[in-house]
Write a protein that holds these residues in place. Structure first.
Motif, PDB file in Angstrom:
ATOM      1  N   ILE A 280       0.859  -1.185   0.000  1.00  0.00           N
ATOM      2  CA  ILE A 280       0.000   0.000   0.000  1.00  0.00           C
ATOM      3  C   ILE A 280       0.897   1.237   0.000  1.00  0.00           C
ATOM      4  N   PRO A 281       0.741   2.106  -0.988  1.00  0.00           N
ATOM      5  CA  PRO A 281       1.599   3.299  -1.032  1.00  0.00           C
ATOM      6  C   PRO A 281       1.358   4.198   0.186  1.00  0.00           C
ATOM      7  N   ASN A 282       2.363   4.998   0.532  1.00  0.00           N
ATOM      8  CA  ASN A 282       2.276   5.836   1.731  1.00  0.00           C
ATOM      9  C   ASN A 282       1.168   6.880   1.688  1.00  0.00           C
ATOM     10  N   ASP A 283       0.772   7.273   0.472  1.00  0.00           N
ATOM     11  CA  ASP A 283      -0.254   8.314   0.397  1.00  0.00           C
ATOM     12  C   ASP A 283      -1.665   7.726   0.272  1.00  0.00           C
ATOM     13  N   LYS A 284      -1.813   6.416   0.590  1.00  0.00           N
ATOM     14  CA  LYS A 284      -3.123   5.778   0.443  1.00  0.00           C
ATOM     15  C   LYS A 284      -3.545   5.028   1.705  1.00  0.00           C
ATOM     16  N   PRO A 285      -4.842   5.048   2.021  1.00  0.00           N
ATOM     17  CA  PRO A 285      -5.326   4.222   3.134  1.00  0.00           C
ATOM     18  C   PRO A 285      -5.475   2.760   2.715  1.00  0.00           C
ATOM     19  N   GLY A 286      -5.385   2.519   1.422  1.00  0.00           N
ATOM     20  CA  GLY A 286      -5.497   1.163   0.912  1.00  0.00           C
ATOM     21  C   GLY A 286      -5.525   1.205  -0.596  1.00  0.00           C
TER      22      GLY A 286
END
Ligand SMILES: [Zn+2]
Length: 670
Positions: free
Chosen positions: A63-69
């Protein structure tokens, strides 16, 4: 929240730039992302379907750092955003576009939003007027005027207000109030042990924001004051399950009755602030909330109210202000969703353009990403699903003949909207400027506010869309008895214009079936084909229907998300019914589409197997624990780890497709 149409819902915001979609191009005939699959999995029990369908994707995806999922919605949305990015960059660079054209409008909005240097230089100046208005509140009349003014600019102050179609009169719009005015996602988080990190983030974020807006020494105390007022509002708010009760959330009051119920609120001042003549009646969604709000207005000091309104303003508008303000806001926003980085500016600017003037951006997106041929094929798919349900209803064992007739009448009156609106919104009276992103957001919100309130007393426009066309989403709206599928979800991942039927029926077919069955779920079943609330069921049928629902409640109550957090069967009943029923209807329609022809194998997979794998992939996802906890607590949809196999596990054809024994106790409604 107002009783909005039931959404399929975008499960997570945005997606990873690192996720690639190239596999769709190498497998155009299949309509399944084979690179996501784990072909070593042998399906022995239902949950193995997810492992087979996207086991490799799940293992490989971070999961990328700028995403909650991340999930299927995001992958498609990310692709849509790349298309929007090109459109917006071109529009922003084009200074020759006709002043009132869509291109000029979105170009200006996006260009201003992208100007980070200017936003940083301006600081909080774009919201100076609003900050001063809040600081100048001297009495309850000023207070309610300011609440109305902030609401009109898109700030969720104290409660929600909007005209909505009257439940009992499909030709009338009625002013509708709903609970609101709270930043934290679920009422329990205001006092539960689990909510402590959110409350701490609220104070931290609020303190930082208030330090930017005034003397730092009182910032923390001000943030605490704002949170305490919100907590009072949360205490008198209904739970998500209570909000699903259609009857309990419709309370038509005359203005006189509303004034008697809330004597401390100056309603005349409110309507002046809204900018409309006081209507003769109001639908008050949650009586308990508004009685409680009246008490809060009466007993909580105005200084506390000023702190609270300042927090609502700063929290909702800071993302469009300086980096300093936006980062302070993100402290709380990121704790709610669990990501650690803000998205790239162009993504935030693109989303904001879409949210503010989506129907100016829509025609440009359609031109780039949705062909007339795709529209024709989707229309046919929808038609086949409606037909499949129409053929299914007469054979239901639990429904009486008289109710079946009425169900078929409702079905025959379904309105279908595919791709984009027939007529686009007229923005000629919205005057965007080059001063600041924040002010353009507030101007657009104000334009929309006026557009909504102008609907009171006018005939209802049934051609309107409640979602922008690039959204990866769909909805059923009981007031119009309509199903709506924006071009944004009619894209590879859900719909491959050139792929085989099995996967398209499994993916977009299930989504279509999902929305159709909302017309008959725990809420939709209380409205008839004209969009009026009416009980068209016999008592016996209703009992049988509720009993079928009980089976699903029990089933989902026993399930958890990826982290062992328990699902609420009652909260998710309507959506689970739509998932299970939608898949069942999509399967029937797929079978009908074969028209007696034998199922053809592709890449070692039978048509039925492709159908169920595509259905599973259309709900693949990986979500952070904090975000999943928030969803499990308040989202009426089940977590994606369940949506990707449980509906199949309730379908006998799934077991046959994978050579398993069919259980004898499958819960089913449709
Ligand atoms: Zn739904």
């Amino acid at each position: 929240m107002l009783a909005l149409p039931l959404l399929l819902i975008t499960i997570v915001d945005g997606s990873s730039a690192t996720l690639r979609l190239e596999t769709r191009d190498t497998q155009p005939k299949l309509g399944i992302n084979t690179s996501y699959m784990d072909r070593s999995v042998k399906v022995k029990e239902p949950s193995d379907l997810s492992k087979l369908a996207y086991g490799k994707w799940f293992r490989d995806t971070v999961i990328p750092n700028d995403k909650p999922g991340v999930g299927s919605f995001d992958i498609v949305y990310e692709n849509n955003r790349r298309i929007l990015h090109k459109i917006l960059e071109a529009a922003a660079a084009d200074r020759t576009a006709k002043p009132n054209s869509s291109s000029a409008r979105v170009g200006l909005f996006y260009r201003v939003a992208m100007n980070q240097t200017k936003a940083n230089r301006l600081g909080l100046r774009p919201i100076q007027t609003e900050l001063q208005e809040i600081a100048a509140i001297k009495n309850r009349r000023d207070l309610i005027r300011t609440i109305a003014d902030l609401q009109s600019k898109g700030v969720g102050a104290a409660f929600a207000a909007q005209p909505q179609q009257d439940d009992f009169n499909e030709n009338r719009m009625v002013a509708t109030f709903g609970q609101g005015g709270q930043i934290l996602p679920d009422r329990e988080t205001y006092w539960s042990a689990d909510g402590a990190p959110l409350r701490q983030a609220y104070i931290k974020s609020g303190t930082a924001l208030f330090s930017l807006a005034g003397p730092g020494q009182y910032a923390r105390a001000t943030a605490e004051g704002a949170l305490s007022l919100e907590t009072r509002l949360a205490r008198v708010s209904s739970t998500p399950v209570e909000l699903r009760d259609v009857a309990a959330n419709y309370n038509l009051l005359t203005m006189g009755k509303l004034k008697a119920m809330c004597p401390s609120i100056d309603w005349n001042a409110y309507w002046e602030g809204v900018g409309v003549k006081a209507p003769k009646d109001v639908n008050v969604g949650q009586l308990k909330f508004f009685k409680g709000l009246d008490q809060v207005v009466r007993y909580v000091p105005l200084s506390n109210w000023r702190a609270y309104l300042k927090m609502q303003l700063l929290y909702s508008i800071s993302p469009y202000l300086s980096d300093e303000a936006a980062k302070s806001q993100f402290v709380l926003a990121s704790t709610i969703q669990g990501q650690s980085e803000r998205e790239a500016r162009w993504k935030r600017a693109s989303d904001s353009t879409d949210a503010s003037i989506g129907e100016a951006l829509g025609p440009l997106f359609v031109k780039a990403a949705f062909s007339p041929a795709a529209k024709t094929r989707i229309r046919l798919l929808v038609h086949n699903l409606l037909t499949a349900l129409g053929e299914r209803i007469p054979s239901l064992t639990w429904m009486s003949e008289v109710t079946k007739k009425k169900a078929l009448v409702k079905l025959s009156k379904f309105m279908v909207k595919v791709g984009y609106p027939d007529k686009w919104r007229d923005y000629s009276r919205l005057h965007l400027k080059s001063d600041s992103w924040a002010q353009n957001v507030m101007r657009s919100n104000h334009f929309e506010w006026n557009r909504q309130w102008a609907k009171l007393g006018k005939p209802i426009d049934r051609t309107e869309w409640g979602m922008t066309v690039s959204q990866v989403n769909a909805y059923y709206n009981q007031y119009n008895n309509e199903i709506v599928f924006p071009a944004g979800i009619l894209q590879p991942g859900y719909f491959w214009p050139n792929a085989d039927d099995a996967s398209n029926y499994g993916a977009i077919g299930m989504v279509i079936g999902h929305e159709i069955t909302h017309g008959f779920d725990d809420q939709g079943s209380q409205f008839d084909g004209t969009g009026r609330r009416a009980n068209w069921w016999t008592a016996e049928d209703k009992k049988n229907f509720d009993q079928a629902g009980q089976g699903l409640i029990k089933q989902y109550d026993g399930l958890t998300d990826d982290f062992g957090q328990k699902v609420k069967g009652k909260l998710t009943l309507g959506e689970n019914m739509a998932d299970v029923g939608g898949l069942a209807i999509a399967y029937l329609a797929y079978q009908a589409s074969l028209n007696g022809k034998p199922d053809v194998e592709i890449d070692g997979l039978t048509g039925d197997q492709r159908f169920f794998i595509a259905a599973s992939q259309s709900f693949l996802g990986k979500v952070r624990k904090a975000y999943s906890a928030m969803l499990v607590a308040s989202d009426p949809h089940s977590p994606v780890n369940l949506r990707s196999y449980v509906p199949s596990s309730d379908n006998a054809a799934f077991y046959k497709a994978f050579g398993l024994e069919v259980p004898t106790d499958l819960p089913h409604v449709w």
